[in-house]
Design a protein around this motif. Structure first.
Motif, PDB file in Angstrom:
ATOM      1  N   PHE A 245      57.989  24.719  54.489  1.00 35.06           N
ATOM      2  CA  PHE A 245      58.701  25.950  54.828  1.00 35.06           C
ATOM      3  C   PHE A 245      58.882  26.021  56.340  1.00 35.06           C
ATOM      4  O   PHE A 245      58.235  25.300  57.101  1.00 35.06           O
ATOM      5  CB  PHE A 245      57.908  27.169  54.349  1.00 35.06           C
ATOM      6  CG  PHE A 245      56.678  27.447  55.171  1.00 35.06           C
ATOM      7  CD1 PHE A 245      56.661  28.462  56.115  1.00 35.06           C
ATOM      8  CD2 PHE A 245      55.521  26.682  55.011  1.00 35.06           C
ATOM      9  CE1 PHE A 245      55.531  28.715  56.886  1.00 35.06           C
ATOM     10  CE2 PHE A 245      54.384  26.928  55.769  1.00 35.06           C
ATOM     11  CZ  PHE A 245      54.393  27.950  56.717  1.00 35.06           C
ATOM     12  N   GLU A 246      59.759  26.897  56.758  1.00 33.50           N
ATOM     13  CA  GLU A 246      59.871  27.247  58.169  1.00 33.50           C
ATOM     14  C   GLU A 246      60.168  28.731  58.260  1.00 33.50           C
ATOM     15  O   GLU A 246      60.752  29.317  57.338  1.00 33.50           O
ATOM     16  CB  GLU A 246      60.934  26.422  58.882  1.00 33.50           C
ATOM     17  CG  GLU A 246      62.346  26.571  58.348  1.00 33.50           C
ATOM     18  CD  GLU A 246      63.327  25.705  59.121  1.00 33.50           C
ATOM     19  OE1 GLU A 246      63.921  26.222  60.098  1.00 33.50           O
ATOM     20  OE2 GLU A 246      63.477  24.521  58.771  1.00 33.50           O
ATOM     21  N   SER A 298      45.650  26.411  52.590  1.00 35.77           N
ATOM     22  CA  SER A 298      45.669  25.669  53.849  1.00 35.77           C
ATOM     23  C   SER A 298      47.062  25.672  54.457  1.00 35.77           C
ATOM     24  O   SER A 298      48.067  25.660  53.730  1.00 35.77           O
ATOM     25  CB  SER A 298      45.204  24.222  53.643  1.00 35.77           C
ATOM     26  OG  SER A 298      43.878  24.178  53.148  1.00 35.77           O
ATOM     27  N   LEU A 299      47.094  25.685  55.779  1.00 32.98           N
ATOM     28  CA  LEU A 299      48.347  25.625  56.538  1.00 32.98           C
ATOM     29  C   LEU A 299      48.303  24.387  57.423  1.00 32.98           C
ATOM     30  O   LEU A 299      47.425  24.263  58.287  1.00 32.98           O
ATOM     31  CB  LEU A 299      48.506  26.886  57.377  1.00 32.98           C
ATOM     32  CG  LEU A 299      49.742  26.995  58.269  1.00 32.98           C
ATOM     33  CD1 LEU A 299      51.021  26.897  57.445  1.00 32.98           C
ATOM     34  CD2 LEU A 299      49.714  28.294  59.060  1.00 32.98           C
ATOM     35  N   ASP A 300      49.221  23.455  57.140  1.00 28.88           N
ATOM     36  CA  ASP A 300      49.243  22.173  57.862  1.00 28.88           C
ATOM     37  C   ASP A 300      47.867  21.506  57.856  1.00 28.88           C
ATOM     38  O   ASP A 300      47.406  20.942  58.851  1.00 28.88           O
ATOM     39  CB  ASP A 300      49.719  22.377  59.305  1.00 28.88           C
ATOM     40  CG  ASP A 300      51.188  22.764  59.379  1.00 28.88           C
ATOM     41  OD1 ASP A 300      51.950  22.407  58.452  1.00 28.88           O
ATOM     42  OD2 ASP A 300      51.577  23.439  60.352  1.00 28.88           O
ATOM     43  N   ASN A 347      51.116  28.391  65.926  1.00 28.66           N
ATOM     44  CA  ASN A 347      51.273  27.007  65.470  1.00 28.66           C
ATOM     45  C   ASN A 347      52.556  26.771  64.682  1.00 28.66           C
ATOM     46  O   ASN A 347      52.936  25.612  64.464  1.00 28.66           O
ATOM     47  CB  ASN A 347      50.086  26.607  64.600  1.00 28.66           C
ATOM     48  CG  ASN A 347      48.780  26.541  65.367  1.00 28.66           C
ATOM     49  OD1 ASN A 347      48.752  26.754  66.569  1.00 28.66           O
ATOM     50  ND2 ASN A 347      47.693  26.245  64.681  1.00 28.66           N
ATOM     51  N   ILE A 348      53.215  27.851  64.233  1.00 26.58           N
ATOM     52  CA  ILE A 348      54.366  27.658  63.338  1.00 26.58           C
ATOM     53  C   ILE A 348      55.621  28.371  63.827  1.00 26.58           C
ATOM     54  O   ILE A 348      56.608  28.460  63.091  1.00 26.58           O
ATOM     55  CB  ILE A 348      54.031  28.109  61.892  1.00 26.58           C
ATOM     56  CG1 ILE A 348      53.621  29.581  61.861  1.00 26.58           C
ATOM     57  CG2 ILE A 348      52.930  27.242  61.305  1.00 26.58           C
ATOM     58  CD1 ILE A 348      53.386  30.106  60.441  1.00 26.58           C
ATOM     59  N   LEU A 349      55.617  28.865  65.072  1.00 25.06           N
ATOM     60  CA  LEU A 349      56.800  29.527  65.637  1.00 25.06           C
ATOM     61  C   LEU A 349      57.691  28.558  66.400  1.00 25.06           C
ATOM     62  O   LEU A 349      58.480  28.971  67.242  1.00 25.06           O
ATOM     63  CB  LEU A 349      56.365  30.661  66.574  1.00 25.06           C
ATOM     64  CG  LEU A 349      55.890  31.949  65.908  1.00 25.06           C
ATOM     65  CD1 LEU A 349      55.244  32.874  66.929  1.00 25.06           C
ATOM     66  CD2 LEU A 349      57.060  32.645  65.210  1.00 25.06           C
ATOM     67  N   ASP A 350      57.582  27.268  66.090  1.00 23.88           N
ATOM     68  CA  ASP A 350      58.315  26.237  66.833  1.00 23.88           C
ATOM     69  C   ASP A 350      59.647  25.876  66.214  1.00 23.88           C
ATOM     70  O   ASP A 350      60.335  24.961  66.677  1.00 23.88           O
ATOM     71  CB  ASP A 350      57.451  24.983  66.958  1.00 23.88           C
ATOM     72  CG  ASP A 350      56.935  24.492  65.607  1.00 23.88           C
ATOM     73  OD1 ASP A 350      57.354  25.044  64.567  1.00 23.88           O
ATOM     74  OD2 ASP A 350      56.083  23.579  65.596  1.00 23.88           O
ATOM     75  N   GLY A 351      60.024  26.554  65.124  1.00 23.59           N
ATOM     76  CA  GLY A 351      61.296  26.252  64.474  1.00 23.59           C
ATOM     77  C   GLY A 351      61.264  25.003  63.627  1.00 23.59           C
ATOM     78  O   GLY A 351      62.310  24.581  63.110  1.00 23.59           O
ATOM     79  N   LYS A 352      60.089  24.427  63.454  1.00 26.73           N
ATOM     80  CA  LYS A 352      59.959  23.204  62.669  1.00 26.73           C
ATOM     81  C   LYS A 352      59.430  23.504  61.266  1.00 26.73           C
ATOM     82  O   LYS A 352      58.990  24.618  60.977  1.00 26.73           O
ATOM     83  CB  LYS A 352      59.022  22.223  63.378  1.00 26.73           C
ATOM     84  CG  LYS A 352      59.513  21.763  64.745  1.00 26.73           C
ATOM     85  CD  LYS A 352      58.517  20.803  65.386  1.00 26.73           C
ATOM     86  CE  LYS A 352      58.996  20.355  66.758  1.00 26.73           C
ATOM     87  NZ  LYS A 352      58.020  19.439  67.417  1.00 26.73           N
ATOM     88  N   THR A 353      59.457  22.483  60.409  1.00 29.71           N
ATOM     89  CA  THR A 353      58.955  22.618  59.042  1.00 29.71           C
ATOM     90  C   THR A 353      57.442  22.465  59.025  1.00 29.71           C
ATOM     91  O   THR A 353      56.878  21.587  59.685  1.00 29.71           O
ATOM     92  CB  THR A 353      59.597  21.560  58.130  1.00 29.71           C
ATOM     93  OG1 THR A 353      61.010  21.767  58.100  1.00 29.71           O
ATOM     94  CG2 THR A 353      59.047  21.665  56.714  1.00 29.71           C
ATOM     95  N   HIS A 354      56.782  23.310  58.233  1.00 35.44           N
ATOM     96  CA  HIS A 354      55.332  23.267  58.096  1.00 35.44           C
ATOM     97  C   HIS A 354      54.965  23.247  56.620  1.00 35.44           C
ATOM     98  O   HIS A 354      55.825  23.421  55.747  1.00 35.44           O
ATOM     99  CB  HIS A 354      54.695  24.443  58.821  1.00 35.44           C
ATOM    100  CG  HIS A 354      54.928  24.416  60.295  1.00 35.44           C
ATOM    101  ND1 HIS A 354      54.087  23.769  61.167  1.00 35.44           N
ATOM    102  CD2 HIS A 354      55.953  24.927  61.053  1.00 35.44           C
ATOM    103  CE1 HIS A 354      54.544  23.886  62.397  1.00 35.44           C
ATOM    104  NE2 HIS A 354      55.686  24.575  62.357  1.00 35.44           N
ATOM    105  N   LYS A 355      53.683  23.035  56.323  1.00 37.75           N
ATOM    106  CA  LYS A 355      53.230  22.865  54.943  1.00 37.75           C
ATOM    107  C   LYS A 355      52.150  23.875  54.585  1.00 37.75           C
ATOM    108  O   LYS A 355      51.162  24.008  55.300  1.00 37.75           O
ATOM    109  CB  LYS A 355      52.699  21.445  54.724  1.00 37.75           C
ATOM    110  CG  LYS A 355      53.750  20.359  54.874  1.00 37.75           C
ATOM    111  CD  LYS A 355      53.159  18.984  54.633  1.00 37.75           C
ATOM    112  CE  LYS A 355      54.226  17.897  54.752  1.00 37.75           C
ATOM    113  NZ  LYS A 355      53.656  16.545  54.522  1.00 37.75           N
TER     114      LYS A 355
END
Length: 620
Positions: A245-246, A298-300, A347-355
């Motif tokens: 997701f992003e 878990s996140l990433d 950690n996830i506001l970078d516009g990239k895809t995360h898990k």
């Protein structure tokens, strides 16, 4: 091995109307056997259907006329293994209001004949709105309703576009299982008496999001098309489900809402014995892995939270006569669990895809899990920034002690978990530092006696979490929830000779929660004490249930700052014995979630059974 053990372990599920073998999760049952039931009396159309219900407080709605939207009318017949039922959803164009203080989803259903309990889910654009279990019908018919406050999904429900509404209920209909579930689903939108009141809370907590509704909700569920529900299926302890997701780059708060239900070999996980006991007694067909379960999120790859679920008993579980007409706690509206992941936003506001991933410690087949990510957006900025500054997780602590000889013994399992996350997010509201804490403890004691014919389980879960948000003004907004889940179960199997046996199955369930709008305040802003006790007896002859009784008593006590609700009710075999209801706020009563509870039932092994070997004691 004592031969008396086999009727209890392998044969008892044939005797009860599936007490430990609820069919709420027919999905993927590979050994379901077809058969025919002993005949039952013809339906009497003059007898009104029986009203089934779960005891809970009414939803506090404003004294205004709501806008209504009929979402779905459908007859769920043979739907197992088929796609969900779909409908197009659009906010009602004839509704003259735009702000709503309350939105309520109402599920109404009827059924007549014979049918098992079925788990079902309701989704909008992949976001789950309701997880529930059907009631088990009788020949004269039943009716039940579920009302759920879905106001927290306002941003989704009020979207100005057409969305996909989906309902999945895996049901079977044939000459044996005759019940068709006739379902109507309606949404009610209650306009706010005072304009813009909906946003007052948000204005008060700008920058933290605490106390307000999300601006965007991202689903973590399976994508359509499917011949199943949208939930993920966790089949064993190593099965991890992952979804990429992003998020938008202007988020300033994030909360993950987790839906959980357990089925098949893990429907009664809290009564599963340890594997060493199973191996020592060569019980190869018995569900094991011990009685502890934990949903890990878990996140990433980093654990961000855990769920230790309440022990929901479905309407066909343990002894179905216990849940007629009073359903078990949480069975009509399964609880959800919130995990604050705002500290991780940096950690996830970078516009990239995360898990994001889900797993279940010690799991057996099967768990149904999905989640909704609630996001708060900074409307005045295209980008926020943040940083995780503290990540403190104490490894899962498990202490297990087993003391058994043959089929008799005692087993004790104690577990603890602590998670603390701290991070800051900078938005146009300033820099807000958020701390999220989970503090969990678990205790399960299990006794096996009489060569396996007697089992007693006592379990308590403490599930505490808190959120602290330090504002730019140095004020701290916080909230805290202290939950305690109680379970006490008993079973005894008595051989009466001449092919006759007596089976006793009792259960006590407790759901206790204190909520604090200020985490450091006393007393709580609201408290709930919900205690349910059931006692059931079955007389079995030649593998048929020839008579039985199930009685349930429940006290529900909710004490809020502006609203209170009390109900004391008892039933026996479909009949309400007494029902006391009150809504006056009195002095806070002492909690009676005591420990002097007693008794329960045998091994909860999930396996198929011959439905023809069951007679409803009431002939229905």
């Amino acid at each position: 091995m004592s031969s008396s053990f086999f009727p209890l372990l392998f044969f008892l599920p044939l005797l009860f109307l599936n007490p430990l073998f609820s069919q709420a999760n027919l999905h993927q049952s590979k050994t379901l056997l077809k058969s025919s039931f002993v005949s039952q009396p013809s339906t009497n159309d003059t007898v009104p259907p029986t009203l089934f219900f779960e005891v809970t407080k009414p939803i506090n709605v404003p004294d205004t006329k709501p806008c209504s939207l009929s979402l779905l009318q459908h007859d769920f017949g043979y739907t197992y293994g088929k796609p969900p039922v779909f409908a197009n959803y659009t906010f009602p164009s004839d509704c003259p209001y735009q702000e709503f203080s309350k939105i309520v989803l109402e599920w109404n259903a009827t059924c007549k004949g014979r049918q098992f309990d079925r788990i079902f889910g309701v989704w909008l654009s992949g976001v789950e709105l309701l997880r529930s279990c059907t009631a088990e019908p009788r020949a004269t018919g039943i009716v039940w309703s579920v009302k759920k406050d879905v106001t927290r999904y306002s941003s989704l429900l009020l979207m100005n576009k057409t969305q996909t509404f989906a309902v999945y209920m895996g049901n079977l209909v044939d000459k044996t299982y005759t019940g068709v579930y006739h379902v109507n689903i309606t949404l009610y939108f209650y306009p706010d008496v005072e304009k813009m009141k909906l946003f007052e809370g948000k204005g008060e907590y700008l920058g933290s999001g605490v106390g307000s509704k999300a601006d965007l909700i991202i689903p973590f569920s399976r994508d359509l098309p499917l011949n199943d529900g949208l939930w993920y299926e966790i089949e064993n302890a190593t099965d991890i489900k992952v979804k990429e997701f992003e998020i938008p780059q202007n988020v300033y708060r994030a909360v993950l809402e987790v839906y959980v239900s357990f089925h098949e070999n893990d429907e009664f996980w809290y009564g599963n014995p340890p594997n060493e006991y199973i191996a020592a007694n060569n019980l190869t067909d018995l569900a094991g892995n011990g009685p502890f379960r934990e949903v890990v999120v878990s996140l990433d790859g980093e654990v961000v939270g855990a769920v230790w679920p309440f022990t929901v008993v479905y309407t066909g579980g343990i002894n179905p006569l216990l849940w007629r007409p009073i359903s078990a706690i949480g069975s009509f509206d399964l609880p959800t669990y919130d995990i604050e992941i705002t500290p991780f936003l940096g950690n996830i506001l970078d516009g990239k895809t995360h898990k994001l991933s889900f797993g279940v410690t010690n799991a057996l087949n099967v768990w149904y899990i999905d989640a909704n990510l609630h996001l708060w957006l900074d409307s005045k900025s295209a980008k926020t920034e943040g940083k995780l500054v503290q990540y403190d997780i104490v490894p899962l602590g498990v202490l297990s002690v087993s003391d058994f000889k043959g089929l008799n013994g005692t087993f004790v399992t104690n577990t603890t978990r602590f998670i603390s996350l701290t991070g800051w997010v900078k938005s146009t509201y300033g820099t807000v530092s958020t701390k999220f804490i989970q503090n969990l403890s678990y205790s399960n004691s299990m006794v096996m006696g009489k060569n396996g014919n007697l089992q007693i389980v006592n379990q308590t879960i403490h599930f505490d979490d808190s959120v602290y948000a330090k504002m730019p003004t140095s004020n701290v907004k916080s909230q805290k929830s202290l939950k305690r889940f109680l379970l006490y179960l008993y079973s005894d199997y008595l051989d009466q000779g001449n092919g006759t046996s007596l089976s006793v199955a009792n259960v006590t369930l407790g759901f206790n929660e204190k909520k604090f709008e200020d985490a450091d305040a006393r007393p709580p802003s609201s408290s709930l004490r919900n205690l349910q006790k059931g006692e059931g007896v079955m007389v079995v002859k030649d593998n048929l249930v020839v008579s039985g009784v199930g009685s349930t008593q429940q006290t529900y006590n909710y004490d809020g700052s502006k609203f209170c609700y009390f109900r004391n009710i008892s039933s026996s075999n479909y009949t309400i014995l007494y029902d006391e209801v009150g809504n006056t706020c009195n002095k806070r009563a002492k909690s009676h979630f005591g420990y002097g509870l007693s008794r329960w039932w045998p091994f909860p092994a999930r396996r198929a059974f011959l439905a023809s070997h069951v007679i409803n004691p009431n002939g229905n």
